[in-house]
Design an enzyme around this catalytic site. Structure first.
Site, mmCIF file in Angstrom:
data_model
loop_
_atom_site.group_PDB
_atom_site.id
_atom_site.type_symbol
_atom_site.label_atom_id
_atom_site.label_comp_id
_atom_site.label_asym_id
_atom_site.label_seq_id
_atom_site.Cartn_x
_atom_site.Cartn_y
_atom_site.Cartn_z
ATOM 1 N N ASP A 152 -2.744 -2.009 11.407
ATOM 2 C CA ASP A 152 -3.001 -0.890 11.202
ATOM 3 C C ASP A 152 -3.657 -0.796 12.402
ATOM 4 O O ASP A 152 -3.277 0.004 13.281
ATOM 5 C CB ASP A 152 -3.568 -0.265 10.295
ATOM 6 C CG ASP A 152 -4.551 0.584 9.713
ATOM 7 O OD1 ASP A 152 -2.814 1.459 10.420
ATOM 8 O OD2 ASP A 152 -4.891 1.277 10.045
ATOM 9 N N GLU A 166 3.451 -3.236 8.973
ATOM 10 C CA GLU A 166 1.851 -2.640 9.880
ATOM 11 C C GLU A 166 1.603 -4.466 9.766
ATOM 12 O O GLU A 166 1.067 -5.163 10.286
ATOM 13 C CB GLU A 166 0.505 -2.896 8.602
ATOM 14 C CG GLU A 166 1.062 -0.993 9.075
ATOM 15 C CD GLU A 166 -0.544 -0.189 7.929
ATOM 16 O OE1 GLU A 166 -0.201 1.318 8.408
ATOM 17 O OE2 GLU A 166 -0.431 -0.737 7.072
#
Length: 154
Positions: A55, A126
């Protein structure tokens, strides 16, 4: 790691245009916590930490691309980043490479097909980007995101 996992990982590497030096990172990125708990894998064998790292990496790559594209105003940079990096967009990128087909899901997750709703598939992407970053650095992660189409038209 069995032969079908190895073959699947090779196909995924071809999809993202990146070959891992450390395949254990890729396997970890594809392993859900539920699967790890059900199969008795060690605590560090699942994707959660990689998703958090990924992320952050995605945000850096996107902001860097937005600034390189000529944006200089903080508000404009933030708005552009928010338009590029959101659950729906990341999920669509994951669906584009059939990421759900490579992930090792827990039994309950698989029966409920948890990847079809919510943020789950975005988190898997992610984790994949976090693994690419640890294996090959920021340039490798940026290259994968570019190939997937996240930053190609910033």
């Amino acid at each position: 790691m069995n032969a079908s996992e190895t073959g699947g990982m090779r196909r995924l590497e071809e999809e993202i245009g990146y070959a891992f030096t450390d395949r254990t990172l890729l396997l970890r990125a594809l392993t859900r916590l539920a699967y790890a708990l059900e199969t008795g894998l060690p605590p560090a064998a699942h994707m959660d930490a990689l998703a958090t790292l990924g992320d952050a990496v995605i945000n850096v790559v996107v902001v860097e691309a937005v600034v390189a594209g000529g944006a200089h105003d903080k508000g404009a940079i933030t708005n552009r980043k928010m338009n590029l990096v959101n659950m729906s967009r990341l999920r669509a990128l994951a669906e584009g490479i059939d990421l759900a087909g490579y992930v090792r899901w827990g039994k309950g997750e698989a029966s409920q097909r948890v990847w079809t709703s919510g943020r789950v598939l975005a988190e898997c992407l992610e984790a994949l980007i976090g693994a690419v970053y640890l294996d090959g650095g920021m340039e490798a992660a940026a290259g994968v995101l570019r190939r997937l189409g996240l930053t190609e038209k910033v």
